[in-house]
Design a protein around this motif. Structure first.
Motif, mmCIF file in Angstrom:
data_model
loop_
_atom_site.group_PDB
_atom_site.id
_atom_site.type_symbol
_atom_site.label_atom_id
_atom_site.label_comp_id
_atom_site.label_asym_id
_atom_site.label_seq_id
_atom_site.Cartn_x
_atom_site.Cartn_y
_atom_site.Cartn_z
ATOM 1 N N ALA A 1 0.849 -1.202 0.000
ATOM 2 C CA ALA A 1 0.000 0.000 0.000
ATOM 3 C C ALA A 1 0.880 1.246 0.000
ATOM 4 O O ALA A 1 0.876 2.029 0.954
ATOM 5 C CB ALA A 1 -0.924 -0.006 1.226
ATOM 6 N N PRO A 2 1.664 1.446 -1.072
ATOM 7 C CA PRO A 2 2.551 2.612 -1.120
ATOM 8 C C PRO A 2 1.760 3.909 -1.206
ATOM 9 O O PRO A 2 0.620 3.935 -1.658
ATOM 10 C CB PRO A 2 3.360 2.380 -2.399
ATOM 11 C CG PRO A 2 2.468 1.543 -3.255
ATOM 12 C CD PRO A 2 1.727 0.648 -2.316
ATOM 13 N N SER A 3 2.380 4.981 -0.729
ATOM 14 C CA SER A 3 1.733 6.287 -0.744
ATOM 15 C C SER A 3 2.727 7.335 -1.202
ATOM 16 O O SER A 3 3.937 7.201 -0.994
ATOM 17 C CB SER A 3 1.223 6.646 0.659
ATOM 18 O OG SER A 3 0.752 7.979 0.700
ATOM 19 N N ARG A 4 2.207 8.388 -1.831
ATOM 20 C CA ARG A 4 3.070 9.499 -2.240
ATOM 21 C C ARG A 4 3.487 10.349 -1.047
ATOM 22 O O ARG A 4 4.425 11.137 -1.145
ATOM 23 C CB ARG A 4 2.341 10.381 -3.256
ATOM 24 C CG ARG A 4 2.064 9.699 -4.590
ATOM 25 C CD ARG A 4 1.397 10.657 -5.568
ATOM 26 N NE ARG A 4 1.054 9.993 -6.818
ATOM 27 C CZ ARG A 4 1.893 9.809 -7.834
ATOM 28 N NH1 ARG A 4 3.119 10.285 -7.745
ATOM 29 N NH2 ARG A 4 1.503 9.197 -8.932
ATOM 30 N N ASP A 5 2.788 10.221 0.071
ATOM 31 C CA ASP A 5 3.089 11.028 1.255
ATOM 32 C C ASP A 5 3.514 10.117 2.397
ATOM 33 O O ASP A 5 2.739 9.298 2.886
ATOM 34 C CB ASP A 5 1.865 11.853 1.673
ATOM 35 C CG ASP A 5 2.229 12.928 2.679
ATOM 36 O OD1 ASP A 5 2.620 12.565 3.803
ATOM 37 O OD2 ASP A 5 2.132 14.124 2.351
ATOM 38 N N ILE A 6 4.760 10.260 2.828
ATOM 39 C CA ILE A 6 5.315 9.356 3.837
ATOM 40 C C ILE A 6 4.718 9.638 5.218
ATOM 41 O O ILE A 6 4.679 8.738 6.067
ATOM 42 C CB ILE A 6 6.860 9.463 3.875
ATOM 43 C CG1 ILE A 6 7.428 9.394 2.446
ATOM 44 C CG2 ILE A 6 7.454 8.339 4.721
ATOM 45 C CD1 ILE A 6 6.984 8.206 1.624
ATOM 46 N N MET A 7 4.249 10.854 5.458
ATOM 47 C CA MET A 7 3.556 11.123 6.717
ATOM 48 C C MET A 7 2.264 10.312 6.792
ATOM 49 O O MET A 7 1.867 9.841 7.860
ATOM 50 C CB MET A 7 3.272 12.617 6.861
ATOM 51 C CG MET A 7 4.508 13.465 7.104
ATOM 52 S SD MET A 7 5.340 13.088 8.670
ATOM 53 C CE MET A 7 4.211 13.877 9.830
ATOM 54 N N ASN A 8 1.606 10.139 5.648
ATOM 55 C CA ASN A 8 0.427 9.287 5.585
ATOM 56 C C ASN A 8 0.805 7.840 5.910
ATOM 57 O O ASN A 8 0.086 7.134 6.634
ATOM 58 C CB ASN A 8 -0.206 9.381 4.195
ATOM 59 C CG ASN A 8 -1.324 8.382 3.985
ATOM 60 O OD1 ASN A 8 -1.072 7.246 3.593
ATOM 61 N ND2 ASN A 8 -2.548 8.797 4.231
ATOM 62 N N VAL A 9 1.940 7.396 5.395
ATOM 63 C CA VAL A 9 2.440 6.042 5.678
ATOM 64 C C VAL A 9 2.659 5.865 7.178
ATOM 65 O O VAL A 9 2.268 4.845 7.765
ATOM 66 C CB VAL A 9 3.748 5.774 4.906
ATOM 67 C CG1 VAL A 9 4.364 4.437 5.319
ATOM 68 C CG2 VAL A 9 3.502 5.794 3.410
ATOM 69 N N LEU A 10 3.293 6.853 7.803
ATOM 70 C CA LEU A 10 3.550 6.778 9.242
ATOM 71 C C LEU A 10 2.254 6.687 10.032
ATOM 72 O O LEU A 10 2.092 5.808 10.888
ATOM 73 C CB LEU A 10 4.355 8.005 9.692
ATOM 74 C CG LEU A 10 5.874 7.908 9.648
ATOM 75 C CD1 LEU A 10 6.502 9.282 9.871
ATOM 76 C CD2 LEU A 10 6.389 6.924 10.692
ATOM 77 N N ALA A 11 1.317 7.592 9.758
ATOM 78 C CA ALA A 11 0.068 7.629 10.521
ATOM 79 C C ALA A 11 -0.718 6.330 10.336
ATOM 80 O O ALA A 11 -1.229 5.754 11.310
ATOM 81 C CB ALA A 11 -0.773 8.828 10.085
ATOM 82 N N ARG A 12 -0.818 5.877 9.101
ATOM 83 C CA ARG A 12 -1.598 4.664 8.807
ATOM 84 C C ARG A 12 -1.001 3.442 9.494
ATOM 85 O O ARG A 12 -1.724 2.615 10.061
ATOM 86 C CB ARG A 12 -1.645 4.478 7.290
ATOM 87 C CG ARG A 12 -2.284 3.200 6.823
ATOM 88 C CD ARG A 12 -2.712 3.289 5.371
ATOM 89 N NE ARG A 12 -1.771 3.978 4.508
ATOM 90 C CZ ARG A 12 -0.745 3.391 3.901
ATOM 91 N NH1 ARG A 12 -0.507 2.118 4.114
ATOM 92 N NH2 ARG A 12 0.042 4.098 3.100
#
Length: 454
Positions: free
Chosen positions: A140-151
């Motif tokens: 589930a890659p994301s363009r925003d790494i802050m989103n990755v952290l929170a998720r």
């Protein structure tokens, strides 16, 4: 058919948004009439006192004969000046972030055995659950790494049998585990982004127990895992300087607010991450670097102060860069004469710039730091002076370290979770009330109208 329906709804939503904007507008004069402290700030810029803390202190002025006098900024961690703290571990040739985490969490500087034991705990916790990287980060890659952290912080809740236990021993263990794992989630999230969105090779390096937090970040981030001693020292220093900034910064206040509800550690940290993600908070250093990119492409002579001043004037007049009217990295809600974090970081940024052959670029930063406050004071009405803040040099430092811009704010989060953790524990220990400030309604009273009469 489905796409046409979605398009139809988008047009409806656009119309509804205009209605929402109209019916949510509040006359700015009402904020003055009812003495509302917008942003929890007084008109003179001082913060409204809403709590007490022993963790961090930001000092920027003294009161003399009832007059506020600005002084060079100081930042204290548990009463210790961060300048002295930084000088201490750099002089000894040791890493400082782990020592800083210990100080913030437990209130005292560790002795050699305590520090070694704490570093071992972090090393042992520096791993993610089996298949977590493959199933939750890479798939589930994301363009925003802050989103990755929170998720993924929220996902870790499901792997914790005592996720809702808010006893101090359990919360401390959860926080230490998150401090240890944040670098892995962020770096692996970036590697997934780099591979799936930028079509680059995928590198997943396991952390090494003998390396520090800063060293592991560079080891996991770089394809060849190589870094110099100065590079690791400077990243470690940046982590220390971002670890804490008193209870009043937005994300730490969020930590107190959400903790006060009695919720779990993972929900608290996800909320804090959401706060830090905002460009008014943790994302500012990216704007600084982008601003300098634009500046360098528009200046004919980087040494010409007159030309630099003219560009800065254009920034303030909304005629350059992003037309926001801001000089990013200049000014701070609290500091006026100087931001101590900026002062410390600048010294080592200059050393790294010399090592990297980027002295001309460093000199441009230095000139802008000197000229911008003068230009701002000539063009803007200010209640206090302005100076460069920590964001001014941190993005430049990260760029020199080869850290991609997508990682700038996550690096901030990797550092600041130490402060968030300390403040979460402090809020629980003091068993305060749920934080619930007052909002005054200024809506006019109306009678209900039956639907057929509307």
């Amino acid at each position: 058919m489905r796409n046409s329906k979605i398009k139809e709804h988008k047009e409806e939503i656009e119309a509804l948004s205009k209605l929402a904007q109209k019916n949510n507008y509040i006359d700015p004069e009402l904020f003055t009439k009812y003495q509302v402290k917008r942003g929890l700030r007084d008109l003179d810029g001082k913060g409204v006192l809403v709590g007490l803390t022993e963790i961090g202190e930001v000092h920027s002025y003294i009161i003399e004969e009832n007059e506020t006098i600005p002084v060079p900024g100081r930042l204290m961690y548990r009463g210790i000046d961060v300048t002295e703290l930084s000088n201490g571990f750099i002089k000894s040739g040791k890493n400082g972030f782990e020592e800083t985490c210990y100080l913030l969490l437990f209130g005292d500087l560790p002795n050699e055995k305590q520090l070694a034991d704490f570093e071992q705990i972090l090393a042992d916790y520096r791993h993610l659950p089996d298949d977590f990287v493959r199933d939750l980060i890479l798939k589930a890659p994301s363009r925003d790494i802050m989103n990755v952290l929170a998720r993924n912080v929220l996902a870790l809740y499901s792997f914790d049998d005592r996720a809702d236990d808010t006893s101090i021993p359990n919360v401390l263990e959860q926080c230490i585990r998150l401090i240890a794992c944040f670098p892995l989630i962020a770096v692996y999230g970036y590697q997934a982004y780099s591979h799936y969105y930028e079509k680059k090779s995928l590198f997943i390096h396991s952390p090494k127990p003998e390396l520090s937090t800063a060293e592991n970040i560079l080891h996991m981030l770089r394809p060849d895992s190589q870094f110099t001693k100065l590079e690791a020292t400077l990243l470690d220093l940046a982590l220390v300087l971002h670890a804490e900034h008193g209870g009043g910064n937005n994300s730490t206040f969020v930590t107190h607010v959400v903790t006060s509800t009695g919720t779990d550690t993972y929900s608290v940290m996800a909320a804090a991450l959401g706060s830090l993600k905002g460009p008014r908070h943790g994302g500012a250093n990216i704007k600084v670097v982008q601003m300098f990119d634009d500046m360098k492409s528009n200046l004919k002579d980087w040494d010409n102060e007159k030309e630099i001043e003219e560009y800065l004037v254009k920034l303030l007049k909304k005629e350059a860069f992003d037309r926001s009217g801001l000089i990013y990295g200049i000014g701070h809600a609290v500091y006026s004469i100087s931001d101590p974090r900026c002062v410390i970081l600048k010294e080592y940024a200059e050393k790294l710039a010399k090592e990297k052959g980027l002295e001309a670029e460093f000199n441009l930063y230095s000139k802008v730091e000197e000229l911008a406050p003068k230009v701002i004071s000539e063009m803007r009405k200010m209640y206090k002076g302005v100076s460069a803040n920590v964001d001014f040099y941190s993005g430049f430092v990260y760029s020199m370290l080869g850290i991609p811009r997508e990682m700038f704010t996550p690096i901030f989060a990797i550092s600041r979770i130490a402060g968030w953790s300390a403040h979460r524990v402090e809020e629980i220990v003091n068993a305060g009330k749920i934080i619930r400030p007052a909002y005054k309604s200024v809506a006019k009273r109306r009678e209900y109208v039956d639907i057929e009469k509307r």
